[in-house]
Enzyme design. Structure first.
Site, PDB file in Angstrom:
ATOM      1  N   ASN A   5       0.831  -1.199   0.000  1.00  0.00           N
ATOM      2  CA  ASN A   5       0.000   0.000   0.000  1.00  0.00           C
ATOM      3  C   ASN A   5       0.869   1.254   0.000  1.00  0.00           C
ATOM      4  O   ASN A   5       2.076   1.190   0.269  1.00  0.00           O
ATOM      5  CB  ASN A   5      -0.923  -0.009   1.226  1.00  0.00           C
ATOM      6  CG  ASN A   5      -2.029  -1.028   1.100  1.00  0.00           C
ATOM      7  OD1 ASN A   5      -2.723  -1.081   0.086  1.00  0.00           O
ATOM      8  ND2 ASN A   5      -2.194  -1.860   2.124  1.00  0.00           N
ATOM      9  N   CYS A  41      -4.919  -7.983  -4.292  1.00  0.00           N
ATOM     10  CA  CYS A  41      -5.434  -6.779  -4.932  1.00  0.00           C
ATOM     11  C   CYS A  41      -6.074  -7.184  -6.254  1.00  0.00           C
ATOM     12  O   CYS A  41      -5.385  -7.678  -7.155  1.00  0.00           O
ATOM     13  CB  CYS A  41      -4.290  -5.797  -5.174  1.00  0.00           C
ATOM     14  SG  CYS A  41      -4.797  -4.337  -6.090  1.00  0.00           S
ATOM     15  N   GLY A  42      -7.365  -7.008  -6.355  1.00  0.00           N
ATOM     16  CA  GLY A  42      -8.112  -7.483  -7.534  1.00  0.00           C
ATOM     17  C   GLY A  42      -7.790  -6.703  -8.799  1.00  0.00           C
ATOM     18  O   GLY A  42      -7.542  -7.293  -9.865  1.00  0.00           O
ATOM     19  N   ASN A  68      -7.962 -10.511   1.589  1.00  0.00           N
ATOM     20  CA  ASN A  68      -7.760  -9.292   2.393  1.00  0.00           C
ATOM     21  C   ASN A  68      -9.098  -8.891   3.021  1.00  0.00           C
ATOM     22  O   ASN A  68     -10.171  -9.233   2.508  1.00  0.00           O
ATOM     23  CB  ASN A  68      -7.158  -8.167   1.534  1.00  0.00           C
ATOM     24  CG  ASN A  68      -7.979  -7.855   0.302  1.00  0.00           C
ATOM     25  OD1 ASN A  68      -8.955  -8.524  -0.008  1.00  0.00           O
ATOM     26  ND2 ASN A  68      -7.600  -6.826  -0.414  1.00  0.00           N
ATOM     27  N   HIS A  87     -12.439  -6.936   4.338  1.00  0.00           N
ATOM     28  CA  HIS A  87     -13.373  -5.895   3.885  1.00  0.00           C
ATOM     29  C   HIS A  87     -14.532  -5.762   4.861  1.00  0.00           C
ATOM     30  O   HIS A  87     -15.042  -6.761   5.364  1.00  0.00           O
ATOM     31  CB  HIS A  87     -13.927  -6.232   2.498  1.00  0.00           C
ATOM     32  CG  HIS A  87     -12.886  -6.207   1.441  1.00  0.00           C
ATOM     33  ND1 HIS A  87     -12.543  -5.063   0.764  1.00  0.00           N
ATOM     34  CD2 HIS A  87     -12.069  -7.193   0.965  1.00  0.00           C
ATOM     35  CE1 HIS A  87     -11.557  -5.334  -0.085  1.00  0.00           C
ATOM     36  NE2 HIS A  87     -11.254  -6.621   0.019  1.00  0.00           N
ATOM     37  N   ASN A  99     -10.296  -2.775   4.803  1.00  0.00           N
ATOM     38  CA  ASN A  99     -10.796  -1.941   3.723  1.00  0.00           C
ATOM     39  C   ASN A  99     -12.280  -1.705   4.003  1.00  0.00           C
ATOM     40  O   ASN A  99     -12.950  -2.552   4.604  1.00  0.00           O
ATOM     41  CB  ASN A  99     -10.604  -2.662   2.385  1.00  0.00           C
ATOM     42  CG  ASN A  99      -9.133  -2.917   2.073  1.00  0.00           C
ATOM     43  OD1 ASN A  99      -8.398  -2.010   1.748  1.00  0.00           O
ATOM     44  ND2 ASN A  99      -8.697  -4.176   2.200  1.00  0.00           N
ATOM     45  N   GLU A 139      -9.573   2.509   1.245  1.00  0.00           N
ATOM     46  CA  GLU A 139      -8.654   1.374   1.301  1.00  0.00           C
ATOM     47  C   GLU A 139      -7.707   1.467   2.482  1.00  0.00           C
ATOM     48  O   GLU A 139      -7.094   2.514   2.708  1.00  0.00           O
ATOM     49  CB  GLU A 139      -7.832   1.299   0.022  1.00  0.00           C
ATOM     50  CG  GLU A 139      -8.571   0.641  -1.105  1.00  0.00           C
ATOM     51  CD  GLU A 139      -7.656   0.345  -2.279  1.00  0.00           C
ATOM     52  OE1 GLU A 139      -6.442   0.176  -2.083  1.00  0.00           O
ATOM     53  OE2 GLU A 139      -8.183   0.285  -3.394  1.00  0.00           O
ATOM     54  N   CYS A 173     -11.831  -0.658  -6.274  1.00  0.00           N
ATOM     55  CA  CYS A 173     -11.245  -1.764  -5.514  1.00  0.00           C
ATOM     56  C   CYS A 173     -11.894  -3.064  -5.980  1.00  0.00           C
ATOM     57  O   CYS A 173     -13.100  -3.258  -5.812  1.00  0.00           O
ATOM     58  CB  CYS A 173     -11.497  -1.546  -4.024  1.00  0.00           C
ATOM     59  SG  CYS A 173     -10.795  -2.817  -2.975  1.00  0.00           S
ATOM     60  N   GLY A 182     -12.796  -5.400  -3.158  1.00  0.00           N
ATOM     61  CA  GLY A 182     -13.930  -4.751  -2.491  1.00  0.00           C
ATOM     62  C   GLY A 182     -15.234  -4.983  -3.244  1.00  0.00           C
ATOM     63  O   GLY A 182     -16.277  -5.243  -2.633  1.00  0.00           O
TER      64      GLY A 182
HETATM   65  C1  ZDR Z   1      -4.296  -3.512  -0.874  1.00  0.00           C
HETATM   66  C2  ZDR Z   1      -5.510  -3.145  -0.058  1.00  0.00           C
HETATM   67  N1  ZDR Z   1      -5.516  -1.709   0.194  1.00  0.00           N
HETATM   68  C3  ZDR Z   1      -5.455  -3.869   1.270  1.00  0.00           C
HETATM   69  O1  ZDR Z   1      -4.777  -3.374   2.165  1.00  0.00           O
HETATM   70  O2  ZDR Z   1      -6.040  -4.948   1.386  1.00  0.00           O
HETATM   71  C4  ZDR Z   1      -6.717  -3.546  -0.749  1.00  0.00           C
HETATM   72  C5  ZDR Z   1      -6.669  -3.022  -2.116  1.00  0.00           C
HETATM   73  C6  ZDR Z   1      -7.567  -3.754  -2.970  1.00  0.00           C
HETATM   74  C7  ZDR Z   1      -7.418  -3.305  -4.348  1.00  0.00           C
HETATM   75  N2  ZDR Z   1      -7.705  -1.930  -4.606  1.00  0.00           N
HETATM   76  C8  ZDR Z   1      -8.230  -4.197  -5.215  1.00  0.00           C
HETATM   77  O3  ZDR Z   1      -8.574  -5.293  -4.789  1.00  0.00           O
HETATM   78  O4  ZDR Z   1      -8.476  -3.844  -6.372  1.00  0.00           O
END
Ligand code: ZDR
Length: 277
Positions: free
Chosen positions: A63, A72-73, A161, A163, A194, A212, A221, A224
């Site tokens: 990050n 990260c998608g 990750n 959410h 997130n 994020e 995201c 997300g």
């Molecule tokens: C990397 C992230 N900020 C985290 O800490 O999990 C999440 C970013 C996700 C990213 N923007 C997406 O999945 O496209």
């Protein structure tokens, strides 16, 4: 160090091809410098494209604050485009190793370049201890939480990750910047989280904005958007196939009956450059 700037619907990252070179310094300190929009290249973070023993390539994501994330998608679609377009592996589908395991990516190729990618994002993780969120039960669906003056209901989903998905009647202008960081760092979330704010337009269409973890508000995201689809099915607001409108564009998400979530969206290369070592 050569770098490539890429984005998936405006969620932009600085990518470094670590097949061909090594980093001049640790990624944890490089990420904040290179991501800075005034003093650096500018981006939502730093993504490393590395060799893998288990897949065609491996991705690591940092990050803008230097913290490493699992997944990260939008970034993984760009990694697939880079790996294919730059002939690291010209396979379809491709496999990419991430912090949540090896993912399969189906490429739509035109004029020998990848345009859009469908990613098998795997199964969502709902058990609170594995999201992680410090609450008990099978899954956290529409759990009441008050932050500042705002009474909300949160649904917690990990796509590798964490959410926290919040359905609201309307995404007011200051909601993301005011409530996002408070939820990101709420004691319920030991690894931070997130935060997605969602407005339902119909059972198959939503508008969403995201705060994020480690980067602040971004234009999109991917993980997300997947978490939003899963949350909407769990709380009965959405069908299993939805279009998610984000500030930077649209993603198509489907939570298939076999439990896997599929995400489809574009990947774009913007420019390349040299970062002084
Ligand atoms: C990397 C992230 N900020 C985290 O800490 O999990 C999440 C970013 C996700 C990213 N923007 C997406 O999945 O496209």
């Amino acid at each position: 160090m050569r770098f490539t700037k890429m984005h998936g619907i405006g969620n932009d990252y600085v990518f470094v091809d670590c097949f061909r070179q090594s980093l001049p310094e640790a990624p944890e300190t490089l990420a904040p410098k290179i991501s800075d929009r005034h003093f650096g290249v500018g981006g939502d973070g730093l993504i490393l494209i590395l060799p893998s023993n288990a897949a065609d390539a491996r991705m690591r994501i940092f990050n803008a604050d230097g913290s490493e994330a699992e997944m990260c998608g939008n970034g993984v679609r760009c990694v697939a485009k880079y790996v294919y377009d730059h002939a690291i592996a010209q396979k379809n589908p491709l496999s990419i190793e991430t912090g949540r395991g090896v993912l399969t990516l189906y490429l739509e190729v035109k004029d020998n370049a990848v345009r859009t990618v469908t990613v098998d994002m795997g199964e969502p993780i709902l058990e609170p201890a594995r999201v992680p969120v410090q609450l008990s039960g099978q899954a956290i669906v529409d759990y009441p939480l008050t932050v500042e003056d705002l009474k909300m209901e949160i649904t917690c989903v990990s796509m590798g990750n964490p959410h926290c998905v919040i359905f609201v009647p309307r995404i007011e202008a200051d909601l993301v910047a005011r409530i996002g960081p408070r939820v990101e760092k709420h004691p319920l979330f030991p690894n931070r989280t997130n935060v997605e704010f969602v407005e339902v337009l119909s059972r198959s269409e939503v508008r969403m904005r995201v705060w994020e973890r480690g980067s602040g508000e971004t234009l999109a995201c991917g993980t997300g958007a997947c978490a939003v689809c899963v949350a909407g099915v769990l709380n009965g607001r959405l069908d299993r196939k939805v279009t998610v409108h984000l500030l930077g564009g649209d993603l198509d998400i489907e939570w298939k009956d076999d439990g896997h979530v599929f995400m489809t969206g574009p990947a774009v290369e913007v420019f390349t450059g040299d970062w002084p070592a």
